[in-house]
Design a protein around this motif. Structure first.
Motif, mmCIF file in Angstrom:
data_model
loop_
_atom_site.group_PDB
_atom_site.id
_atom_site.type_symbol
_atom_site.label_atom_id
_atom_site.label_comp_id
_atom_site.label_asym_id
_atom_site.label_seq_id
_atom_site.Cartn_x
_atom_site.Cartn_y
_atom_site.Cartn_z
ATOM 1 N N SER A 208 28.324 -21.400 73.541
ATOM 2 C CA SER A 208 28.657 -21.138 72.146
ATOM 3 C C SER A 208 29.823 -22.027 71.693
ATOM 4 C CB SER A 208 29.011 -19.664 71.964
ATOM 5 O OG SER A 208 29.401 -19.413 70.642
ATOM 6 N N ALA A 209 30.852 -22.101 72.508
ATOM 7 C CA ALA A 209 32.011 -22.932 72.166
ATOM 8 C C ALA A 209 31.604 -24.404 72.053
ATOM 9 C CB ALA A 209 33.110 -22.758 73.209
ATOM 10 N N TYR A 210 30.790 -24.870 72.985
ATOM 11 C CA TYR A 210 30.331 -26.260 72.944
ATOM 12 C C TYR A 210 29.522 -26.523 71.676
ATOM 13 C CZ TYR A 210 27.494 -30.356 73.877
ATOM 14 O OH TYR A 210 26.847 -31.552 73.757
ATOM 15 N N MET A 211 28.600 -25.624 71.347
ATOM 16 C CA MET A 211 27.742 -25.832 70.176
ATOM 17 C C MET A 211 28.536 -25.811 68.870
ATOM 18 S SD MET A 211 24.263 -23.821 71.281
ATOM 19 C CE MET A 211 23.148 -24.605 70.113
ATOM 20 N N LYS A 212 29.702 -25.195 68.884
ATOM 21 C CA LYS A 212 30.560 -25.160 67.689
ATOM 22 C C LYS A 212 31.528 -26.341 67.647
ATOM 23 C CE LYS A 212 30.366 -20.158 67.356
ATOM 24 N NZ LYS A 212 31.027 -18.910 67.757
ATOM 25 N N SER A 213 31.591 -27.098 68.738
ATOM 26 C CA SER A 213 32.552 -28.195 68.832
ATOM 27 C C SER A 213 31.996 -29.475 68.218
ATOM 28 C CB SER A 213 32.927 -28.458 70.291
ATOM 29 O OG SER A 213 31.899 -29.178 70.949
ATOM 30 N N SER A 214 32.890 -30.425 68.001
ATOM 31 C CA SER A 214 32.485 -31.734 67.466
ATOM 32 C C SER A 214 31.752 -32.559 68.519
ATOM 33 C CB SER A 214 33.714 -32.495 66.968
ATOM 34 O OG SER A 214 34.615 -32.720 68.035
ATOM 35 N N ARG A 215 31.813 -32.144 69.766
ATOM 36 C CA ARG A 215 31.108 -32.869 70.841
ATOM 37 C C ARG A 215 29.611 -32.607 70.817
ATOM 38 N NH1 ARG A 215 33.893 -30.704 75.881
ATOM 39 N NH2 ARG A 215 31.734 -30.874 76.442
ATOM 40 N N PHE A 216 29.191 -31.495 70.213
ATOM 41 C CA PHE A 216 27.778 -31.121 70.171
ATOM 42 C C PHE A 216 27.040 -32.008 69.183
ATOM 43 C CE2 PHE A 216 24.360 -28.413 68.320
ATOM 44 C CZ PHE A 216 23.542 -28.387 69.436
ATOM 45 N N LEU A 217 26.025 -32.706 69.680
ATOM 46 C CA LEU A 217 25.210 -33.583 68.839
ATOM 47 C C LEU A 217 23.760 -33.114 68.894
ATOM 48 C CD1 LEU A 217 26.662 -37.011 70.048
ATOM 49 C CD2 LEU A 217 27.310 -35.719 68.009
ATOM 50 N N PRO A 218 23.291 -32.443 67.853
ATOM 51 C CA PRO A 218 21.920 -31.945 67.883
ATOM 52 C C PRO A 218 20.857 -33.040 67.780
ATOM 53 C CG PRO A 218 22.954 -31.460 65.773
ATOM 54 C CD PRO A 218 24.015 -32.057 66.648
ATOM 55 N N HIS A 219 21.242 -34.216 67.327
ATOM 56 C CA HIS A 219 20.313 -35.333 67.183
ATOM 57 C C HIS A 219 21.018 -36.603 67.630
ATOM 58 C CE1 HIS A 219 18.739 -32.342 64.343
ATOM 59 N NE2 HIS A 219 17.576 -32.775 64.760
ATOM 60 N N PRO A 220 20.369 -37.632 68.028
ATOM 61 C CA PRO A 220 18.918 -37.747 68.195
ATOM 62 C C PRO A 220 18.439 -36.992 69.431
ATOM 63 C CG PRO A 220 19.979 -39.751 68.957
ATOM 64 C CD PRO A 220 21.064 -38.856 68.405
ATOM 65 N N ILE A 221 17.161 -36.733 69.441
ATOM 66 C CA ILE A 221 16.535 -36.042 70.561
ATOM 67 C C ILE A 221 16.055 -37.055 71.591
ATOM 68 C CG2 ILE A 221 14.564 -34.603 71.224
ATOM 69 C CD1 ILE A 221 14.914 -33.284 68.401
ATOM 70 N N TYR A 222 15.418 -38.098 71.090
ATOM 71 C CA TYR A 222 14.879 -39.149 71.952
ATOM 72 C C TYR A 222 15.537 -40.490 71.602
ATOM 73 C CZ TYR A 222 11.121 -35.844 73.118
ATOM 74 O OH TYR A 222 10.403 -34.758 73.560
ATOM 75 N N SER A 223 15.228 -41.508 72.383
ATOM 76 C CA SER A 223 15.799 -42.829 72.147
ATOM 77 C C SER A 223 15.173 -43.469 70.899
ATOM 78 C CB SER A 223 15.561 -43.737 73.362
ATOM 79 O OG SER A 223 14.208 -44.159 73.404
ATOM 80 N N LYS A 224 15.708 -44.610 70.539
ATOM 81 C CA LYS A 224 15.246 -45.330 69.344
ATOM 82 C C LYS A 224 13.780 -45.744 69.416
ATOM 83 C CE LYS A 224 19.811 -47.159 68.415
ATOM 84 N NZ LYS A 224 20.663 -48.341 68.361
ATOM 85 N N LEU A 225 13.215 -45.751 70.616
ATOM 86 C CA LEU A 225 11.820 -46.155 70.771
ATOM 87 C C LEU A 225 10.837 -45.066 70.337
ATOM 88 C CD1 LEU A 225 12.090 -47.890 74.257
ATOM 89 C CD2 LEU A 225 12.103 -48.964 71.998
ATOM 90 N N ALA A 226 11.304 -43.853 70.206
ATOM 91 C CA ALA A 226 10.421 -42.740 69.848
ATOM 92 C C ALA A 226 10.045 -42.810 68.381
ATOM 93 C CB ALA A 226 11.082 -41.411 70.149
ATOM 94 N N VAL A 227 8.817 -42.411 68.091
ATOM 95 C CA VAL A 227 8.353 -42.340 66.706
ATOM 96 C C VAL A 227 8.965 -41.119 66.032
ATOM 97 C CG1 VAL A 227 6.295 -42.080 65.241
ATOM 98 C CG2 VAL A 227 6.187 -43.521 67.291
ATOM 99 N N TRP A 228 9.060 -40.006 66.769
ATOM 100 C CA TRP A 228 9.672 -38.780 66.251
ATOM 101 C C TRP A 228 10.884 -38.427 67.124
ATOM 102 C CZ3 TRP A 228 10.984 -34.078 68.324
ATOM 103 C CH2 TRP A 228 11.384 -33.088 67.425
ATOM 104 N N GLY A 229 11.945 -37.952 66.485
ATOM 105 C CA GLY A 229 13.096 -37.447 67.216
ATOM 106 C C GLY A 229 14.140 -38.479 67.565
ATOM 107 N N SER A 230 14.036 -39.670 66.991
ATOM 108 C CA SER A 230 14.987 -40.732 67.342
ATOM 109 C C SER A 230 16.125 -40.856 66.329
ATOM 110 C CB SER A 230 14.261 -42.066 67.461
ATOM 111 O OG SER A 230 13.619 -42.397 66.242
ATOM 112 N N LYS A 231 16.072 -40.057 65.270
ATOM 113 C CA LYS A 231 17.118 -40.172 64.225
ATOM 114 C C LYS A 231 17.965 -38.922 64.189
ATOM 115 C CE LYS A 231 14.575 -43.378 61.485
ATOM 116 N NZ LYS A 231 13.236 -43.549 61.265
#
Length: 155
Positions: free
Chosen positions: A132-155
């Motif tokens: 919970s603390a991590y998800m509330k912190s500035s370190r938590f990055l919900p995106h991108p999910i995949y690398s730039k090569l992915a069609v979905w989830g790269s942004k």
């Protein structure tokens, strides 16, 4: 690197850390459930990645979404009424399961709606003090999910 131990591969690192913190299951039944879920989560993750990285993403997505309720039903049945996938205690595969369920919740926001036990599981993980603390912190990055090569989830 941990002292004299040099470890590569994400699951090997995860298991090493889990052993150090007694998060691998205690009984033989729990250990079997951990083994099953670790491999199922990897299979599911790979299946989604194959779709998301494919140049045929738009063609593949409808078929993947069609099979998604059955896939989530299997996770729901495996969890059953347990608080954690191996049983009464948190294990490292709960984090793998959380990750794969979260990916699907992002991919298809209604994917968990028919499975209250999975939604409750997700809330339990998110309610863990350090998570919970991590998800509330500035370190938590919900995106991108995949690398730039992915069609979905790269942004």
């Amino acid at each position: 690197i941990d002292g004299a131990h040099k470890i590569t591969q994400s699951n090997a690192i995860l298991r090493y850390i889990a052993r150090k913190h007694n998060l691998c299951g205690e009984t033989e039944e729990e250990k079997i459930r951990v083994d099953i879920l670790e491999n199922q989560a990897m299979d599911t993750s790979n299946e989604l990645a194959r779709v998301c990285y494919s140049p045929d993403f738009e063609k593949l997505k409808p078929g993947y979404l069609e099979g998604l309720p059955d896939k989530m039903k299997l996770y729901s049945q495996f969890l059953g009424t347990r608080p954690w996938f191996a049983g009464e205690k948190l294990t490292y595969v709960d984090f793998l399961a959380y990750d794969i369920l979260d990916l699907h919740r992002i991919f298809e926001p209604n994917s968990l709606e028919a499975f209250p036990n999975l939604k409750e599981f997700m809330a339990r993980v998110e309610g863990l003090k350090k998570i919970s603390a991590y998800m509330k912190s500035s370190r938590f990055l919900p995106h991108p999910i995949y690398s730039k090569l992915a069609v979905w989830g790269s942004k």
